[in-house]
Write an enzyme that holds these catalytic residues in place. Sequence first.
Site, PDB file in Angstrom:
ATOM      1  N   ASP A 124       2.815  -3.763 -13.825  1.00  0.00           N
ATOM      2  CA  ASP A 124       2.435  -2.944 -12.670  1.00  0.00           C
ATOM      3  C   ASP A 124       1.044  -2.413 -12.986  1.00  0.00           C
ATOM      4  OD1 ASP A 124       2.073  -1.044 -10.706  1.00  0.00           O
ATOM      5  OD2 ASP A 124       4.079  -0.169 -10.897  1.00  0.00           O
TER       6      ASP A 124
ATOM      7  N   ASP B 156      -2.556  -1.468  -6.191  1.00  0.00           N
ATOM      8  CA  ASP B 156      -1.290  -1.216  -6.899  1.00  0.00           C
ATOM      9  C   ASP B 156      -0.403  -2.451  -6.729  1.00  0.00           C
ATOM     10  OD1 ASP B 156       0.956  -0.093  -8.038  1.00  0.00           O
ATOM     11  OD2 ASP B 156       1.280   1.391  -6.462  1.00  0.00           O
TER      12      ASP B 156
ATOM     13  N   HIS C  46       4.846   3.676  -0.843  1.00  0.00           N
ATOM     14  CA  HIS C  46       4.102   4.927  -0.651  1.00  0.00           C
ATOM     15  C   HIS C  46       2.790   4.564   0.012  1.00  0.00           C
ATOM     16  CE1 HIS C  46       1.827   3.572  -4.212  1.00  0.00           C
ATOM     17  NE2 HIS C  46       3.002   3.289  -4.747  1.00  0.00           N
TER      18      HIS C  46
ATOM     19  N   HIS D 150      14.470   3.769  -6.933  1.00  0.00           N
ATOM     20  CA  HIS D 150      13.280   4.388  -6.312  1.00  0.00           C
ATOM     21  C   HIS D 150      13.157   3.912  -4.875  1.00  0.00           C
ATOM     22  CE1 HIS D 150      10.986   0.601  -6.765  1.00  0.00           C
ATOM     23  NE2 HIS D 150      11.484   0.525  -7.994  1.00  0.00           N
TER      24      HIS D 150
ATOM     25  N   TYR E 235      16.889  -3.054 -11.568  1.00  0.00           N
ATOM     26  CA  TYR E 235      16.756  -2.766 -12.999  1.00  0.00           C
ATOM     27  C   TYR E 235      18.153  -2.676 -13.601  1.00  0.00           C
ATOM     28  CZ  TYR E 235      12.468  -1.240 -10.740  1.00  0.00           C
ATOM     29  OH  TYR E 235      11.343  -1.189  -9.955  1.00  0.00           O
TER      30      TYR E 235
ATOM     31  N   HIS F  72      -0.913   7.091  -5.105  1.00  0.00           N
ATOM     32  CA  HIS F  72       0.105   7.680  -4.224  1.00  0.00           C
ATOM     33  C   HIS F  72      -0.697   8.534  -3.256  1.00  0.00           C
ATOM     34  CE1 HIS F  72       3.581   7.243  -7.363  1.00  0.00           C
ATOM     35  NE2 HIS F  72       3.077   6.095  -6.952  1.00  0.00           N
TER      36      HIS F  72
ATOM     37  N   GLU G 275       5.581  -5.894  -6.075  1.00  0.00           N
ATOM     38  CA  GLU G 275       4.874  -4.878  -5.287  1.00  0.00           C
ATOM     39  C   GLU G 275       3.595  -5.443  -4.693  1.00  0.00           C
ATOM     40  OE1 GLU G 275       3.354  -1.524  -7.603  1.00  0.00           O
ATOM     41  OE2 GLU G 275       3.267  -0.316  -5.772  1.00  0.00           O
TER      42      GLU G 275
ATOM     43  N   ASP H 121     -14.043  18.240 -28.138  1.00  0.00           N
ATOM     44  CA  ASP H 121     -15.380  17.708 -27.827  1.00  0.00           C
ATOM     45  C   ASP H 121     -15.374  16.437 -26.975  1.00  0.00           C
ATOM     46  OD1 ASP H 121     -16.606  19.750 -29.094  1.00  0.00           O
ATOM     47  OD2 ASP H 121     -17.313  18.587 -30.824  1.00  0.00           O
TER      48      ASP H 121
ATOM     49  N   GLU I 260       7.530  -2.281  -2.515  1.00  0.00           N
ATOM     50  CA  GLU I 260       7.823  -2.542  -3.924  1.00  0.00           C
ATOM     51  C   GLU I 260       9.286  -2.364  -4.309  1.00  0.00           C
ATOM     52  OE1 GLU I 260       6.324   0.546  -6.632  1.00  0.00           O
ATOM     53  OE2 GLU I 260       5.220   1.399  -4.949  1.00  0.00           O
TER      54      GLU I 260
HETATM   55  N1  GLY Z   1       2.072   2.090 -10.019  1.00  0.00           N
HETATM   56  C1  GLY Z   1       2.646   3.232  -9.434  1.00  0.00           C
HETATM   57  C2  GLY Z   1       3.561   2.848  -8.353  1.00  0.00           C
HETATM   58  O1  GLY Z   1       3.879   1.701  -8.198  1.00  0.00           O
HETATM   59  O2  GLY Z   1       3.928   3.657  -7.571  1.00  0.00           O
HETATM   60 MN    MN Z   2       3.330   1.661  -6.110  1.00  0.00          MN
HETATM   61 MN    MN Z   3       2.784   0.045  -8.895  1.00  0.00          MN
END
Ligand code: GLY
Ligand code: MN
Ligand code: MN
Length: 436
Positions: free
Chosen positions: A257, A268, A351, A347, A385, A358, A405, A36, A381
């Site tokens: 973030d 972002d 983007h 990473h 780590y 994204h 970022e 619901d 960004e």
């Molecule tokens: N917050 C998602 C990224 O940084 O891509």
């Molecule tokens: Mn990002």
């Molecule tokens: Mn981010």
Amino acid sequence: MDKREFKRRRKKVMDVMDDDCIAIVPAAPPRHRNRDVEYPYRPDSDFYYLTGFSEPEAVAVLAPGRSQGEFILFCRERDPEMEQWNGARAGLEGACSDYSADDAFPISDIDDILPGLLETRSHVYYAMGYYQEFDQRMLTWVNKLRTRSRAGVNSPAQFVALDHVLHDMRLYKSRAEIKTMSHAVEISASAHRRAMSACRPGMTEYQIEAELVHEFMRAGGRSVAYPPIIAGGANACVLHYTENAARLNDGDLLLIDAGVEYDYYASDITRTFPVNGKFSKEQRAIYALVLEAQYAAIEQVRPGNHWNDPHEAAVQVITEGLVDLGLLKGRVSSLIKKEAHRKFYMHRTGHWIGMDVHDVGDYKIEGEWRVLEPGMVMTVEPGIYISGGNKRVAKKWWNIAVRIEDDVLVTSDKPQVLSKAAPKGIEEIEALVGSA
Ligand code: GLY
Ligand code: MN
Ligand code: MN
């Protein structure tokens, strides 16, 4: 966003299509959270980009050259009883008067009306594969025409992926879009400042989240652009950590973030800072390295450069820095060739960002990294780590995780950092953390 902006977008799509083509763009279906209860409704970005219409159960049709009007909106009819429960609807009249539809029909009549609109068209622009149920209905409508071919009824010869046209348009932000995005980013920057100043050891991650969301909403952004990551200490080594439930320890770093969505545009931003307001020697060294990499990457956000240039600049700085700190061993050039940084920086550097965090838009064209052009907005960004328990890394580095970022606009000249109001200098951060 001004109505004229949506009209310009529709015209631009229709300019690409020939007169015997048609585009069909459905609104996203509502989604259930649990029994619901639905998630707050958010229209699909492609649909909203062309219509500015935010109700579910709607389909936009662009039919260039159609004498009774080129923009047709199927939507829910007015219904006082339903509106008493679930809120106002534009209805057919509102679709025309408030959303500039040339023609509007009840969504309940679409099975009868849409095949007739397809009949005279050779190509159908449609983004297949996003909404299975709607894909199926499209095929049913086309098949209905095919079965009548012996009676001389025409059916479209080809489906064309609408995404290519639309997503390329969405990649180049207009002045109005840049203004909206700048506002979203300013709200987020102010929320990051609030979170930094509120932070003290012993608080929970979600209490920091409350500070951010408070500022998002206070400033007019009703929704987050994505689930915020509020990650203290080791949690920040989990790239998509969103539990946000742990207590913040004196001596740890906190990685946030988080970005608001404002008027359907995302922001972002990531900032990392010491919970107690003072970087340790090792934290400071890693932070300074990520910051240097980020500055080097931002420097590459210039027209004529390729999409990958910021990433390559960040990797160069991070690899050199990790060698200097003794965290990587070997020659920088061969470490880069082996992608040795991926042990600590797994990473990519950014983007596209726009209506979706994204965002849409190709990163490569015919196998080559895309050339940056004014109006594109991307994130920059980089991060490092260092998980705990890694025996090949001295213990003093364990659980240090840093990402910084920003959202950056490609202009005809220098990169424009839209999120510059979120502090990232070491002294600035140390002065702000815990100051509330
Ligand atoms: N917050 C998602 C990224 O940084 O891509
Ligand atoms: Mn990002
Ligand atoms: Mn981010």
